[in-house]
Design an enzyme around this catalytic site. Structure first.
Site, PDB file in Angstrom:
ATOM      1  N   LYS A   1       4.416  -0.088   1.569  1.00  0.00           N
ATOM      2  CA  LYS A   1       4.278   0.468   0.220  1.00  0.00           C
ATOM      3  C   LYS A   1       5.049   1.767   0.177  1.00  0.00           C
ATOM      4  O   LYS A   1       4.789   2.699   0.954  1.00  0.00           O
ATOM      5  CB  LYS A   1       2.810   0.697  -0.140  1.00  0.00           C
ATOM      6  CG  LYS A   1       2.625   1.416  -1.472  1.00  0.00           C
ATOM      7  CD  LYS A   1       1.183   1.399  -1.945  1.00  0.00           C
ATOM      8  CE  LYS A   1       0.830   0.063  -2.524  1.00  0.00           C
ATOM      9  NZ  LYS A   1      -0.477   0.075  -3.227  1.00  0.00           N
TER      10      LYS A   1
ATOM     11  N   ASP B   1     -10.251   5.518  -7.303  1.00  0.00           N
ATOM     12  CA  ASP B   1      -9.533   4.625  -8.221  1.00  0.00           C
ATOM     13  C   ASP B   1      -9.922   3.166  -7.962  1.00  0.00           C
ATOM     14  O   ASP B   1      -9.068   2.294  -7.846  1.00  0.00           O
ATOM     15  CB  ASP B   1      -8.028   4.815  -8.080  1.00  0.00           C
ATOM     16  CG  ASP B   1      -7.247   4.243  -9.270  1.00  0.00           C
ATOM     17  OD1 ASP B   1      -7.852   4.047 -10.347  1.00  0.00           O
ATOM     18  OD2 ASP B   1      -6.048   3.988  -9.123  1.00  0.00           O
TER      19      ASP B   1
END
Length: 230
Positions: A4, A105
């Protein structure tokens, strides 16, 4: 592995702070070992500037993709199946919270239904601490980090968070799965934050066509309490 890549604005007064925060949060995440948490093997920064995470490769849809497919087919997720997915996610969060890490989140896009080696489905929670590490375009101050639909009242107010904020987000997720609706919805992010802080807690049993046990509904409503102490 899966890589990522994250591009941060490292210019200006907060640039170095963001990078240092990323490494601090990512290294803390790399210490997590629970089966339901995506493994992070390495973190670093390329010569060109982007930061990276080297993570466990997952096979399977995100919870966002899976739920969209179910809802488009006119199906809601059963109470029992919702509980199974939530328990797995909570086991992941529990390890993080014991290490004083808050996800910040939790949402369907950060949960993957991974296909294990024996074709069993393993719930995987992703991106611990990344919301805090990379900041958010929701506010200029960067205090209210997260996705508005799942943010706890204390997160909406920009207050210090602990694991109870993640429990609120899990409750929002469970409400969505069983009703195919969010407890609070608005196209205006600021209006949505106001609803999390001030709007009455909805009863999922009042959504048309939804049949839930009283115990489940009351647990959801407790999870959606306005005060973390509740």
């Amino acid at each position: 592995i899966a890589l990522k890549m994250l591009t941060l604005d490292t210019t200006g007064i907060d640039g170095d702070t963001h990078v240092q925060r990323f490494f601090r949060e990512a290294r803390a995440t790399a210490r997590l070992r629970h089966l339901n948490t995506v493994r992070v093997f390495d973190v670093g920064q390329t010569e060109e500037g982007p930061l990276f995470l080297a993570m466990e490769m997952l096979q399977g849809p995100s919870l966002t993709t899976w739920l969209r497919r179910e809802f488009e087919g006119g199906r809601r997720i059963s109470e029992a199946h919702t509980i199974d997915i939530a328990i797995a996610a909570l086991k992941s969060l529990g390890e993080a919270h014991r290490s004083e890490l808050v996800h910040r989140d939790v949402k369907p896009g950060n949960i993957v239904l991974h296909r294990g080696p024996d074709d069993e489905t393993i719930v995987k929670v992703l991106d611990f601490g990344i919301a805090r590490a990379v900041g958010s375009n929701l506010t200029q101050t960067g205090h209210s980090l997260g996705t508005p639909a799942y943010m706890s009242p204390e997160q909406c107010r920009g207050e210090a968070l602990d694991g109870r904020s993640d429990l609120y987000a899990i409750s929002v997720l469970m409400y969505l799965m069983t009703t195919a609706e969010l407890p609070y919805a608005s196209a205006d992010n600021m209006a949505l934050l106001f609803m999390h802080i001030n709007a009455p807690i909805p009863d999922p049993r009042k959504v048309e066509g939804v049949k839930l046990s009283d115990q489940f509904a009351k647990t959801l409503q407790r999870g959606l309490a306005k005060s973390a102490d509740d």
